[in-house]
Design an enzyme around this catalytic site. Structure first.
Site, PDB file in Angstrom:
ATOM      1  N   ASP A  11      67.485  31.447   2.994  1.00 38.69           N
ATOM      2  CA  ASP A  11      66.957  32.765   3.325  1.00 38.69           C
ATOM      3  C   ASP A  11      65.605  32.592   4.003  1.00 38.69           C
ATOM      4  OD1 ASP A  11      66.594  35.471   3.486  1.00 38.69           O
ATOM      5  OD2 ASP A  11      66.353  35.812   1.340  1.00 38.69           O
ATOM      6  N   ASP A 104      69.061  36.192   9.292  1.00 38.00           N
ATOM      7  CA  ASP A 104      68.058  35.405   8.563  1.00 38.00           C
ATOM      8  C   ASP A 104      68.551  34.785   7.262  1.00 38.00           C
ATOM      9  OD1 ASP A 104      68.301  37.840   7.298  1.00 38.00           O
ATOM     10  OD2 ASP A 104      66.190  38.042   6.836  1.00 38.00           O
ATOM     11  N   GLU A 105      69.860  34.836   6.986  1.00 46.00           N
ATOM     12  CA  GLU A 105      70.328  34.193   5.763  1.00 46.00           C
ATOM     13  C   GLU A 105      71.782  33.766   5.899  1.00 46.00           C
ATOM     14  OE1 GLU A 105      70.739  36.619   2.216  1.00 46.00           O
ATOM     15  OE2 GLU A 105      70.601  38.444   3.423  1.00 46.00           O
TER      16      GLU A 105
END
Length: 360
Positions: A11, A104-105
């Site tokens: 993350d 983003d993860e």
């Protein structure tokens, strides 16, 4: 030997805001939010802004009340996507079992990995180091035997940290975990659990399956299992794509129809660009409109044949637009294509059950 998988959840730390601070050194160390302002919604907040209570999805006006010296930056989603692709390239150096959740993860299954590294902890550390060297940004990671535990763990030592929940630690860890930290339990559910005197995992574990289903419906089965560290969801790198969308949130609201049509043309061209790269076609086009007052409107058109190009998107979008009177400023426009040909080329990912040999 009992089989366990090795799952990593990576993350990025305050991703959009961190990108802006990286690209503009003048923003570093200052409270920054991406999106927001007087009429928008915060897309991301830097850690400096979070100290004042600024959070993503918060109305910009509220964010400015909490932090009057907040620096509001216009989103640059193309830039965020560019960096996200660089990060995914790093993931694929280790495994092809990568399931992105957003820009983003992502989850990674490294039970078997391309580098033959036995320790999932070492892999996560290497990945975070490579991300920093490549992008200048930090990431946090969680490592455990399933996606739920890895997701919970990645939030434990943020920013720029990682946590491993070893198989021998799962039950103790889950019993001590505050209920609001459970992935999948939001504010409304956690408040309801507090009313039932369920404050952490050990309290939840005392409830029978039947009682949890009575109280929370189908979700009760999920809560019963995860508090015992049981979650069978596999890392799925080949999700069947059901739609392709392009949206644009405007820094200044659109006040006339010419501006709306100009933006619809640009969005139609970008949609065609994304589709052509993936050889995707679709039969249903949906127009999404969000107004200044945050009300939302969608309308769709389905054809018997596939849409061919941006001109068809644009002309159809204009007709869908004209179905609703233009009576208030527009802050977002989006076009999405669904009913895709991806269902015709369905991919199946098969994951092997491999013994868990080493975690740390």
């Amino acid at each position: 030997m009992q089989s366990h998988r090795k799952i990593i959840h990576v993350d990025m730390d305050a991703f959009y805001a961190s990108v802006e601070q990286h690209d503009n050194p003048e923003l570093r160390g200052k409270p920054v939010c991406v999106g927001g302002g007087q009429y928008g919604v915060v897309a991301a907040a830097s850690y400096e802004a979070r100290k004042y209570g600024v959070r993503s999805a918060m109305p910009g006006r509220m964010a400015l009340e909490k932090c009057p010296h907040l620096i509001v930056v216009k989103p640059r989603f193309q830039r965020y996507k560019e960096i996200s692709m660089q990060i995914r390239e790093i993931f694929h150096q280790y495994t092809d079992l990568v399931e992105p959740l957003s820009l983003d993860e992502a989850y990674l299954d490294v039970t078997e990995n391309k580098k033959g590294i036995s320790s999932a902890n070492d892999i996560a550390r290497e990945i975070r180091k490579k991300i920093y060297e490549k992008t200048g940004l930090t990431a946090s990671a969680g490592i455990s035997v399933n996606k739920f535990l890895a997701k919970v763990a990645s939030d434990y030592h943020k920013p720029n940290g990682q946590k491993t929940i070893h198989p021998t630690q799962i039950l103790e860890f889950m019993e001590d975990l505050p209920i609001e930290k459970f992935y999948g339990i939001g504010k409304v559910t956690s408040n309801k659990m507090h009313e039932l005197h369920i404050f952490k995992g050990s309290d939840l574990k005392k409830k029978s399956l039947e009682e949890l289903i009575r109280l929370f419906g189908k979700s009760g089965n999920y809560y019963y299992n995860v508090v015992r560290g049981i979650h069978h969801g596999e890392v799925k790198p080949h999700r069947i794509q059901k739609s392709v969308a392009v949206e644009e949130t405007f820094w200044d609201n659109l006040l006339d129809e010419d501006a709306v049509f100009a933006q619809l043309k640009t969005i139609s061209q970008e949609l065609e660009n994304r589709l052509s790269k993936k050889e995707i076609k679709g039969k249903t086009l949906t127009l999404k409109i969000k107004y200044k007052d945050f009300t939302q409107y969608t309308r769709s058109k389905t054809k018997e044949t596939y849409f061919l190009n941006y001109f068809e998107f644009y002309e159809t979008a204009k007709k869908l637009w004209e179905l609703r009177p233009f009576d208030k400023p527009v802050r977002l426009l989006g076009l999405s294509l669904s009913n895709l040909n991806t269902l015709e080329k369905k991919q199946v990912s098969v994951q092997l059950k491999i013994p868990f040999t080493e975690y740390e």
